[in-house]
Scaffold this motif. Structure first.
Motif, PDB file in Angstrom:
ATOM      1  N   LEU A 209       0.830  -1.204   0.000  1.00  0.00           N
ATOM      2  CA  LEU A 209       0.000   0.000   0.000  1.00  0.00           C
ATOM      3  C   LEU A 209       0.869   1.260   0.000  1.00  0.00           C
ATOM      4  CD1 LEU A 209      -2.828  -1.030   2.482  1.00  0.00           C
ATOM      5  CD2 LEU A 209      -2.939  -0.917  -0.010  1.00  0.00           C
ATOM      6  N   LYS A 210       1.983   1.212   0.725  1.00  0.00           N
ATOM      7  CA  LYS A 210       2.909   2.345   0.718  1.00  0.00           C
ATOM      8  C   LYS A 210       3.510   2.532  -0.671  1.00  0.00           C
ATOM      9  CE  LYS A 210       4.227   2.004   5.599  1.00  0.00           C
ATOM     10  NZ  LYS A 210       5.339   1.688   6.542  1.00  0.00           N
ATOM     11  N   MET A 211       3.818   1.411  -1.333  1.00  0.00           N
ATOM     12  CA  MET A 211       4.350   1.475  -2.692  1.00  0.00           C
ATOM     13  C   MET A 211       3.322   2.069  -3.649  1.00  0.00           C
ATOM     14  SD  MET A 211       6.217  -2.253  -2.743  1.00  0.00           S
ATOM     15  CE  MET A 211       6.686  -2.202  -4.474  1.00  0.00           C
ATOM     16  N   ASP A 230      -8.912   6.849  -1.208  1.00  0.00           N
ATOM     17  CA  ASP A 230      -9.307   6.213   0.049  1.00  0.00           C
ATOM     18  C   ASP A 230      -8.931   4.734  -0.019  1.00  0.00           C
ATOM     19  OD1 ASP A 230     -10.454   5.201   2.325  1.00  0.00           O
ATOM     20  OD2 ASP A 230     -12.420   6.125   2.009  1.00  0.00           O
ATOM     21  N   LEU A 231      -7.862   4.365   0.681  1.00  0.00           N
ATOM     22  CA  LEU A 231      -7.382   2.986   0.625  1.00  0.00           C
ATOM     23  C   LEU A 231      -8.365   1.998   1.257  1.00  0.00           C
ATOM     24  CD1 LEU A 231      -3.593   3.450   1.499  1.00  0.00           C
ATOM     25  CD2 LEU A 231      -4.637   3.142  -0.763  1.00  0.00           C
ATOM     26  N   LEU A 236     -11.834   3.978  -7.402  1.00  0.00           N
ATOM     27  CA  LEU A 236     -11.169   4.887  -8.329  1.00  0.00           C
ATOM     28  C   LEU A 236     -11.964   6.193  -8.431  1.00  0.00           C
ATOM     29  CD1 LEU A 236     -10.193   2.471 -11.247  1.00  0.00           C
ATOM     30  CD2 LEU A 236      -8.660   3.502  -9.580  1.00  0.00           C
ATOM     31  N   GLU A 237     -11.265   7.312  -8.359  1.00  0.00           N
ATOM     32  CA  GLU A 237     -11.926   8.597  -8.500  1.00  0.00           C
ATOM     33  C   GLU A 237     -11.451   9.229  -9.802  1.00  0.00           C
ATOM     34  OE1 GLU A 237     -11.642  11.094  -5.099  1.00  0.00           O
ATOM     35  OE2 GLU A 237     -12.078   9.466  -3.689  1.00  0.00           O
TER      36      GLU A 237
END
Length: 241
Positions: A209-211, A230-231, A236-237
């Motif tokens: 997630l950081k990547m 927003d994880l 998708l926005e």
């Protein structure tokens, strides 16, 4: 995981672009997503890795049955979490005993971890106002290790400094009495146990997630595209042009 590699690939494609940003539509982006094939087995392993590493025993067992992933010795997770909880609650002696029951070599081969556990014991004595016992423990158990290791000596001196202040809120090392210090020590023990059991000490999912965040930030400079803001939802926005 698939989105990360898509973003990296997209970065390579538009590296030579001019100052104006390329606009990638939702239709184009979703097509790229669908073109990337990820094995369900790999995704299941990623989820199981997170559950096992973080110690979610019940969830790991339920997921194992539903997904058909390889068998995991859940008893080892329970034992590891018992050690972690003991440290988090300040019961360091109990934690050391539990670690030795699991595998005596963990502390025998990791002097830094053993020192940090003993340091936490000292902190708990100071927290409970047992000044004389704390001084005796520091002299008998920690001082000899400090003579052999300069970094241990410095940490010991910082910890003993807590005794010089009646009001620890004025102590420059008062953070040692914060719960965060217990959590730090507990995490170190947890990682050592995982390593001894041939598990990775950190779950893969947070790193991925950081990547993803890093890759999106890089791509933001090159293009406008549907991004995940927003994880928790991974929705998708649409890009703002």
């Amino acid at each position: 995981m698939s989105l990360f590699w898509i973003v990296v690939h997209q970065l390579a494609e538009i590296e030579a672009m001019a100052a104006s940003k390329k606009v990638i539509t939702r239709e184009e982006w979703e097509k790229k997503l669908k073109d990337v094939k990820i094995k369900k087995e790999d995704m299941n392993k990623l989820v199981m890795n997170f559950l096992v590493t973080e110690g979610y025993v019940d969830a790991a067992e339920k997921f194992r049955k539903e997904s058909g992933t390889e068998h995991i010795d859940l008893a080892t997770i329970t034992d590891r979490m018992a050690v972690k909880k003991a440290v988090q609650c300040g019961n360091v002696e109990d934690a050391i005993e539990k670690v030795n029951d699991l595998n005596p070599e963990i502390l025998d081969t990791n002097p830094q971890l053993f020192f940090h556990l003993q340091q936490q014991r000292l902190i708990e004595l100071i927290r409970n106002g047992k000044v004389e016992e704390a001084l005796e423990f520091a002299q008998e158990e920690l001082a000899p290790r400090g003579e052999e290791n300069q970094s241990f000596l410095e940490e010991l001196e910082r910890t003993v400094a807590l005794l010089a202040f009646e009001d620890v809120s004025n102590c420059p090392v008062g953070e040692l009495l914060d719960i965060s210090q217990r959590l730090k020590t507990a995490s170190e023990v947890n990682a050592a146990i995982l390593t001894s059991q041939s598990h990775e000490k950190d779950p893969k999912l947070p790193s991925l997630l950081k990547m993803l965040i890093w890759a999106q930030n890089q791509l933001d400079e090159k293009a406008a595209y549907p991004r995940i803001n927003d994880l928790s939802t991974a929705m998708l926005e649409d890009p703002t042009v």
